[in-house]
Design an enzyme around this catalytic site. Structure first.
Site, PDB file in Angstrom:
ATOM      1  N   LYS A   1      -7.992  -0.352  -3.971  1.00 30.63           N
ATOM      2  CA  LYS A   1      -8.121  -1.355  -4.943  1.00 30.63           C
ATOM      3  C   LYS A   1      -9.458  -1.665  -5.316  1.00 30.63           C
ATOM      4  CE  LYS A   1      -4.414  -3.591  -2.239  1.00 30.63           C
ATOM      5  NZ  LYS A   1      -3.809  -4.700  -1.323  1.00 30.63           N
TER       6      LYS A   1
ATOM      7  N   GLN B   1      -6.360  -8.916   2.272  1.00 31.08           N
ATOM      8  CA  GLN B   1      -5.805  -7.816   2.798  1.00 31.08           C
ATOM      9  C   GLN B   1      -5.019  -8.257   4.185  1.00 31.08           C
ATOM     10  OE1 GLN B   1      -5.037  -5.238   1.052  1.00 31.08           O
ATOM     11  NE2 GLN B   1      -3.720  -4.284   2.626  1.00 31.08           N
TER      12      GLN B   1
ATOM     13  N   ASP C   1      -2.358 -11.817  -5.488  1.00 31.32           N
ATOM     14  CA  ASP C   1      -1.299 -11.085  -4.807  1.00 31.32           C
ATOM     15  C   ASP C   1       0.238 -11.848  -5.104  1.00 31.32           C
ATOM     16  OD1 ASP C   1      -1.826  -8.986  -3.244  1.00 31.32           O
ATOM     17  OD2 ASP C   1      -2.906 -10.093  -1.849  1.00 31.32           O
TER      18      ASP C   1
HETATM   19  N1  GUN Z   1      -0.849  -5.317   3.042  1.00 30.99           N
HETATM   20  C1  GUN Z   1       0.161  -4.876   2.293  1.00 30.99           C
HETATM   21  N2  GUN Z   1       0.362  -4.464   1.189  1.00 30.99           N
HETATM   22  C2  GUN Z   1      -0.387  -5.715   0.619  1.00 30.99           C
HETATM   23  C3  GUN Z   1      -0.452  -6.386  -0.854  1.00 30.99           C
HETATM   24  O1  GUN Z   1       0.187  -5.943  -1.525  1.00 30.99           O
HETATM   25  N3  GUN Z   1      -1.346  -7.376  -0.695  1.00 30.99           N
HETATM   26  C4  GUN Z   1      -2.328  -7.646   0.578  1.00 30.99           C
HETATM   27  N4  GUN Z   1      -3.263  -8.595   0.346  1.00 30.99           N
HETATM   28  N5  GUN Z   1      -2.254  -7.082   1.702  1.00 30.99           N
HETATM   29  C5  GUN Z   1      -1.065  -6.046   1.828  1.00 30.99           C
END
Ligand code: GUN
Length: 280
Positions: free
Chosen positions: A52, A96, A119
């Site tokens: 990311k 996350q 998100d």
């Molecule tokens: N953990 C697995 N997929 C995601 C996601 O798309 N966003 C976040 N914040 N955590 C995750």
């Protein structure tokens, strides 16, 4: 001939479009910054978080990294989110998941200002999606819509079956497909006559979290199959929730794992980061 949907190429195409948008914002004096919070050091989370941050760098926006120890309390995390909510220089906040067991994920998601909820997990974002109002859309389902559209697959009027009902994928996916005028069925582990239900699908989206569960007998001849799963098989090789070798010959189009849905999630996160400027 089965079309293999190349998520890597489509995600790159989107990232290059976003790069131009980010450059235009920069030229107008606007800096976009994503705060990325990771608690603990779950190895998979570290890989996702790094990707990311790399994505931000690629399109030319800033990321601010907060790597917190496993022992971080819920109160400490909530107070960091409070601070980031009020900071003018932070446009998006990403925590996350999964979080360590002693932290209530729902509480954390709710603490993020919906205007910075890149998100799309906040109940307000999900509610807005449900009633067709502006707000952030969860990245993986939004990425699947882009995959379908950019592959020239019509959605309106199609029978779409979504296998899986998670808050992050299955439920928002059903709302997005409905918004695109598909006829939507959400199937799950308790669905009766599951193969009969999934075999109705013109578009089958699988997010059930079980390696290679979906075999050819779940799929209608000529269907489009989208595989959201990321698992390890018995040889520790990455695989999806769909048994690719068995299913691919029967489909008109299919996403591989890796290189299908996965790369789209980051592209849509970056898209949401730039959209945060408009929502601000
Ligand atoms: N953990 C697995 N997929 C995601 C996601 O798309 N966003 C976040 N914040 N955590 C995750």
């Amino acid at each position: 001939m089965t079309k293999v949907i190349d998520g890597k190429a489509i995600s790159l195409e989107i990232k290059n479009e976003l790069k131009e948008k980010a450059a235009a914002l920069k030229a107008a004096g606007v800096t976009v910054t994503l705060a990325v919070i990771q608690v603990g050091n779950n190895p998979a989370s570290t890989v996702y978080v790094n990707n990311k941050k790399k994505g931000c760098e690629y399109i030319g926006i800033e990321s601010a990294s907060f790597e917190l120890p496993e022992e971080t309390t819920e109160k400490e995390l909530l107070s960091l989110i409070d601070e980031l909510n009020t900071r003018e220089d932070i446009n998006g906040i990403l925590v996350q998941l999964p979080l360590p067991k002693h932290i209530d994920e729902d509480k954390v998601i709710k603490a993020i200002d919906p205007k910075k909820d890149v998100d799309g997990f906040h109940p307000q974002s999900v509610g807005a999606l449900c009633i067709g109002q502006p707000g952030f859309v969860s990245c993986t389902p939004a990425g699947i819509i882009e995959l379908l559209k950019r592959s020239g697959i019509d959605i309106a009027g199609k029978e779409c079956v979504i296998l899986g009902r998670s808050n992050i994928v299955g439920k928002p996916m059903s709302l997005l497909m409905l918004r695109e005028n598909a006829t939507v069925t959400v199937a799950h582990s308790k669905t009766a006559n599951l193969k009969e239900v999934t075999s109705r699908a013109d578009i089958l989206i699988v997010a059930i979290g079980r390696p290679k569960m979906v075999t050819a007998d779940y799929v209608k001849e000529g269907a489009v199959v989208i595989d959201v799963g990321i698992n390890r098989d018995e040889n520790n090789k990455l695989c999806g929730d769909v048994d690719y070798d068995d299913v691919a010959p029967k489909c008109s189009a299919i996403t591989p794992v890796p290189g299908g849905v996965g790369p789209m999630t980051i592209a849509m996160l970056l898209n949401n980061c730039l959209a945060s400027i408009e929502l601000k």
